[in-house]
Write an enzyme that holds these catalytic residues in place. Structure first.
Site, PDB file in Angstrom:
ATOM      1  N   ASP A  38       0.842  -1.199   0.000  1.00 12.34           N
ATOM      2  CA  ASP A  38       0.000   0.000   0.000  1.00 12.34           C
ATOM      3  C   ASP A  38       0.878   1.249   0.000  1.00 12.34           C
ATOM      4  OD1 ASP A  38      -2.089   1.744   0.323  1.00 12.34           O
ATOM      5  OD2 ASP A  38      -3.010   0.639   1.978  1.00 12.34           O
ATOM      6  N   CYS A  83      -6.040   4.080  -3.309  1.00  8.80           N
ATOM      7  CA  CYS A  83      -6.279   2.706  -2.872  1.00  8.80           C
ATOM      8  C   CYS A  83      -7.557   2.045  -3.386  1.00  8.80           C
ATOM      9  CB  CYS A  83      -6.334   2.664  -1.343  1.00  8.80           C
ATOM     10  SG  CYS A  83      -5.010   3.531  -0.505  1.00  8.80           S
ATOM     11  N   LYS A 135      -6.232  -5.591   4.312  1.00  2.97           N
ATOM     12  CA  LYS A 135      -7.080  -4.428   4.036  1.00  2.97           C
ATOM     13  C   LYS A 135      -8.100  -4.725   2.939  1.00  2.97           C
ATOM     14  CE  LYS A 135      -6.226   0.106   1.855  1.00  2.97           C
ATOM     15  NZ  LYS A 135      -5.341   1.293   1.914  1.00  2.97           N
ATOM     16  N   HIS A 150     -11.196  -2.316   2.015  1.00  4.84           N
ATOM     17  CA  HIS A 150     -11.357  -0.992   1.394  1.00  4.84           C
ATOM     18  C   HIS A 150     -12.268  -1.006   0.170  1.00  4.84           C
ATOM     19  CE1 HIS A 150      -9.264   3.180   0.909  1.00  4.84           C
ATOM     20  NE2 HIS A 150     -10.524   3.246   1.317  1.00  4.84           N
ATOM     21  N   ASP A 184      -0.564  -1.033  -4.559  1.00  9.03           N
ATOM     22  CA  ASP A 184      -1.888  -0.609  -5.055  1.00  9.03           C
ATOM     23  C   ASP A 184      -1.859   0.745  -5.748  1.00  9.03           C
ATOM     24  OD1 ASP A 184      -1.557   1.004  -2.773  1.00  9.03           O
ATOM     25  OD2 ASP A 184      -3.695   0.928  -2.280  1.00  9.03           O
TER      26      ASP A 184
HETATM   27 CA    CA Z   1      -2.756   2.903  -1.465  1.00  7.68          CA
END
Ligand code: CA
Length: 464
Positions: A34, A74, A130, A132, A284
């Site tokens: 990330d 993201c 994660k 998201h 990402d």
């Molecule tokens: Ca990100």
């Protein structure tokens, strides 16, 4: 075991000479970091942050010099690679609000993601880390194809267990509190005592150990090295040579991920699964301004359509099936994860929702000449920034100013030399393709991140 995973039409049909291509059932491990910078892996040049384990993926497989994600932040980037489709096609054009009462803000349930596509042909799927892609219960991993979920439904997250104080996202009572929810195993809060990155790595190894006898899809979604910048002493101690405290903490966070990647690869080796497992690795989006990352030699950062925003560290390994040590220059996309996997397994794809990603394997083997993608496109809905890349040429448009630039990335990777005046005919052709693609996208479907203030608009309580 290995033989059972190859399902050949020849075994059941006499007309083997005319048989369809073989379908196989390799495992898929997708490791995503990330906000990691393009430069911040050994295989892209990093000298101050060693990443020997992430580098192993490239060394034993392929390094993509021009590997892209579909959006420079993201949520939309994840919506793209999870579905293998440009996320604008279904209106996922911003980071979604984290309000768990908002039943519009998430990965549309009618879209098929990797876990759903592979689940239909018998794969067991897990996501660790994660999500998201929507916090409302209708969007969570367990109702979108994942058999197992261990992690958090929001975006970033705090790294030390003592900071995780909310039982669930509905209990968050202040902005940013979504960084402090307890981890969840499926939909039950759990107590942890490890530094978050180590905790996620432990779970990834455990998932492989528990599920290695059936084909599996494991999505390891590290939130590192996204803010908040928090590293444990064990990893900080490796970076006495870095003076800048931000860069040092970032390096320690990347190093923790690298250790985790090593443990995942070791577990695949221990179970003799390397040849039965595709491993994809990428970030990402590009390195952010606020986490100490470096995108050299690219310009721009997370949130921008300059190369630094969406060209990312990107590697792939399929031992015995694609050449080891390949340095692949043509453009590839995170959309190709599902494109590759669906093709290899012959998993059905809904005709009304065709993939934008392609199967990379025949390109990597040299069985197909040319480029996997004639064009790659980007559009940032609210700001209006747009870009298209075809070959070495890239058209970049800033929405706020309407500034248009044409770059020749083959000779100008830093996007310093605007050639629009010299090659306006080429720019026009790229713009035509870009506008055509943009016309296929849906409007934004939900309120953006930041639109929810839990202090003034608390979520009603929900039963555990
Ligand atoms: Ca990100």
């Amino acid at each position: 075991m290995k033989l059972l995973r190859w399902i050949s039409p020849c075994l059941i049909a006499a007309a083997c000479l005319h048989a369809e291509p073989e379908a196989s059932r390799p495992n898929l491990v997708l490791i995503v970091t990330d906000d990691q910078g393009y430069w911040d892996v050994g295989f892209n040049g990093s000298t101050d942050i060693p990443t020997p384990h992430i580098d192993r993926i490239a060394k034993e497989g392929v390094r993509f010099a021009n590997g892209y994600v579909t959006y420079p932040v993201c949520g939309p980037s994840r919506a793209g690679f999870m579905t293998g489709r440009y996320q604008g096609r279904f209106g996922f054009r911003n980071n979604p609000t984290l309000n768990p009462t908002d039943a519009t803000a998430g990965l549309p349930v009618e879209e098929d993601n990797i876990a759903e596509v592979l689940g239909r042909i018998g794969y067991h799927s897990g996501i660790i880390g994660k999500w998201h892609l929507g916090t409302h219960p209708r969007f969570r991993p367990n109702v979108q194809g994942f058999d197992e979920f261990y992690g958090f439904v929001a975006g970033g997250h705090r790294y030390f267990p003592a900071d995780l104080i909310y039982q669930k996202i509905e209990a968050v009572d202040k902005r940013g509190g979504w960084y402090q929810t307890k981890l969840r195993r499926n939909d039950v809060a759990v107590e942890t005592d490890e530094y978050l990155t180590d905790e996620l790595s432990n779970e990834a190894v455990d998932f492989i150990a528990r599920n290695h006898e059936e084909p599996f899809f494991l999505y390891v979604a590290y939130n590192a090295p996204h803010t908040p910048m928090q590293a444990s002493q064990k990893y900080l101690d490796r970076f006495d040579h870095i003076e800048d405290p931000l860069r040092k903490t970032y390096a320690a966070m990347v190093s923790a991920v690298d250790d985790g990647v090593g443990r995942i690869l070791d577990e695949l080796d221990r179970l003799d699964l390397a040849e039965d497992t595709l491993v994809f690795f990428f970030s990402d989006n590009g390195g952010a301004r606020n986490n100490g990352s470096r995108n050299d030699p690219l310009s721009g950062t997370k949130g921008e359509l300059l190369e630094g925003g969406m060209r990312v560290p990107f590697a792939f390994r399929w031992t015995g099936q694609v050449p080891a040590g390949l340095d692949y220059q043509p453009r590839v996309s995170s959309l190709d994860v599902l494109g590759t996997m669906a093709a290899i397994t012959a998993a059905p794809i809904a005709a009304e929702r065709p993939l934008d990603g392609v199967n990379l394997v025949p390109y990597l083997r040299g069985e197909i000449e040319g480029e996997p993608h004639d064009y790659l496109f980007w559009h940032m809905f609210r700001r209006g920034d747009m870009a298209v890349r075809s070959g070495d040429k890239k058209l970049h448009i800033l929405g706020e100013t309407d500034d248009v630039a044409l770059y020749d990335l083959g000779n100008d990777v830093a996007e310093a030399d605007n050639r629009i005046g010299k090659e306006s005919y080429r720019a026009q052709r790229l713009l035509t393709e870009l506008e055509k693609w943009k016309g296929e996208l849906k409007p934004d479907q939900f309120p953006p991140l930041g639109s929810w203030d839990p202090a003034t608009d608390p979520a009603p309580p929900r039963e555990e």
